[in-house]
Write an enzyme that holds these catalytic residues in place. Sequence first.
Site, short mmCIF file in Angstrom:
data_model
loop_
_atom_site.label_atom_id
_atom_site.label_comp_id
_atom_site.label_asym_id
_atom_site.label_seq_id
_atom_site.Cartn_x
_atom_site.Cartn_y
_atom_site.Cartn_z
N CYS A 281 0.83 -1.20 0.00
CA CYS A 281 0.00 0.00 0.00
C CYS A 281 0.86 1.25 0.00
O CYS A 281 1.46 1.61 1.03
CB CYS A 281 -0.91 -0.01 1.23
SG CYS A 281 -1.89 1.48 1.39
N CYS B 279 -0.39 4.08 2.30
CA CYS B 279 -0.14 3.85 3.72
C CYS B 279 1.33 4.08 4.06
O CYS B 279 1.66 4.65 5.09
CB CYS B 279 -0.48 2.42 4.12
SG CYS B 279 -1.97 1.76 3.41
N ASP B 280 2.23 3.61 3.21
CA ASP B 280 3.64 3.50 3.61
C ASP B 280 4.62 4.35 2.82
O ASP B 280 5.79 4.43 3.17
CB ASP B 280 4.08 2.02 3.49
CG ASP B 280 3.26 1.11 4.39
OD1 ASP B 280 2.85 1.59 5.46
OD2 ASP B 280 3.01 -0.04 4.02
#
Length: 313
Positions: free
Chosen positions: A139, A142-143
Amino acid sequence: MGSNGNSNHVKVLVLGSGPAGLSAALYAARAELAPVVLTGIQLGGQAALTYTIENYPGFPEGVGGAQLGELFQKQAEHFGAKVEFDSANEVDLSKRPFVVKTDNGEYAADTIIVTTGASPNKLQIPGEEELTGRGVSYCATCDGWFFKDKKVIIVGGGDSALEEGLFITRYASSVTVIHRREEFRASPILQKRAKEHPKMNFILNTVVTEVIGNEKVEAVRLKNAKTGEETIFETDGVFIFIGHTPNTQMFKGKLEMSGLGYITINDKMETSVPGVFAAGEAADPHFRQVVTSAGMGAAAAIQATRFLEAESG
Ligand code: NAP
C-alpha cells in the site's frame, strides 16, 4: 452481539464497505429497508487506500480515496443505513433467514449483499513475509511516506504498479519498476506518465526471487526471465502490486464461484442462492473500478428490494 441486541434480524445485510457495499447500502436505505453494513477490516475498502481517484465521475479534479469512502458512508447513513465496525466470519445460507456470525455477534438476514472485495496477492518468495512492515508493503498511500529520499522498487506491470509507483515518487529518491514481461498491462496514459517521470526506472523481463535484509529490507535478488542471470539490487523498499484475490473463502461450497474464487452472478447480481446477491471485486474479475463496483452495488440493492417485495406479495 451487534448493537441491535438480541433481535439482530435485518432485511438487508451488506458484507463489506467499499464502493459496492456503500452504494448497495444507499439504495437499500432509500428503499426503506434499513440495511446494516458490516465494514470488514477496511472501511471504504481498497479504494480508501488510494491517494487520489481520478476516474470516478463527478470529481474533475480527482478525489481522495478515503474522502470518497466517507462521502459514500455519509450519504448511505443519511438515508438510514447503519454502518457497524464488524466483520462476518461464518455464514449459513442453507435456510432463511440466513445466519451470519461476526466478530461481535450474530445476524439473521432476509437478504445478503456480498461485497467483500479482494486482497493483494503476495509474491510468496523468501523474505517477503518476514520483512512485511519493514520495507515490504502492499500500500503506497499507507507506507510511501516512510521512504522519503530512499530507493524503492515496485513489482508488477498493471495499473496499480504504475499508479502507485508514480505516487511514491513524491517521497522516494528513485522508483524502479520490476516487471516480469516486456509489455506493461497498465493503461497507455499511466505508461506514458511513468516513462516520462524523471525518478522512474524500469527493469523488464525480470522477476524478484528473494527479499534480503536483517531488520529491514536491504536488497532484492533478481532473475532475468530470459537469460536466467541473477543479480542483487539494493533497495530500501519493496512495493508489491501483482493483482488481487477475491475475499470469498467464507462462501466456498455455499455459493457458486469460479476457479479463481470470484462469486458467480447473473446480470441481476443474483448468486446461486436466492436472496444472496454479490457486487464489486468479490464477483468481478473484469473491471474492478470504483465506478463499476458502485454500479454493481446499486444494482444488487435494487434486485434485493424487488426480491423482498415479491416475497411480501
Ligand atoms: P493486474 O492488472 O492484474 O496486474 C497485475 C500485474 O502483476 C501484471 O502486470 C502481472 O504481470 C503482474 N504479476 C502477477 N503475478 C505476478 C507474479 N507472481 N510475479 C510478478 N509479477 C506478477 O492488477 P492491478 O494492477 O492491481 O489492477 C487490477 C485492476 O484494477 C485492473 O482492472 C486495473 O485496470 C484496475 N485499476 C485501475 C486503476 C485506474 O484506472 N487508475 C488503478 C489501479 C487499478 P503480467 O502482465 O505478466 O500478467
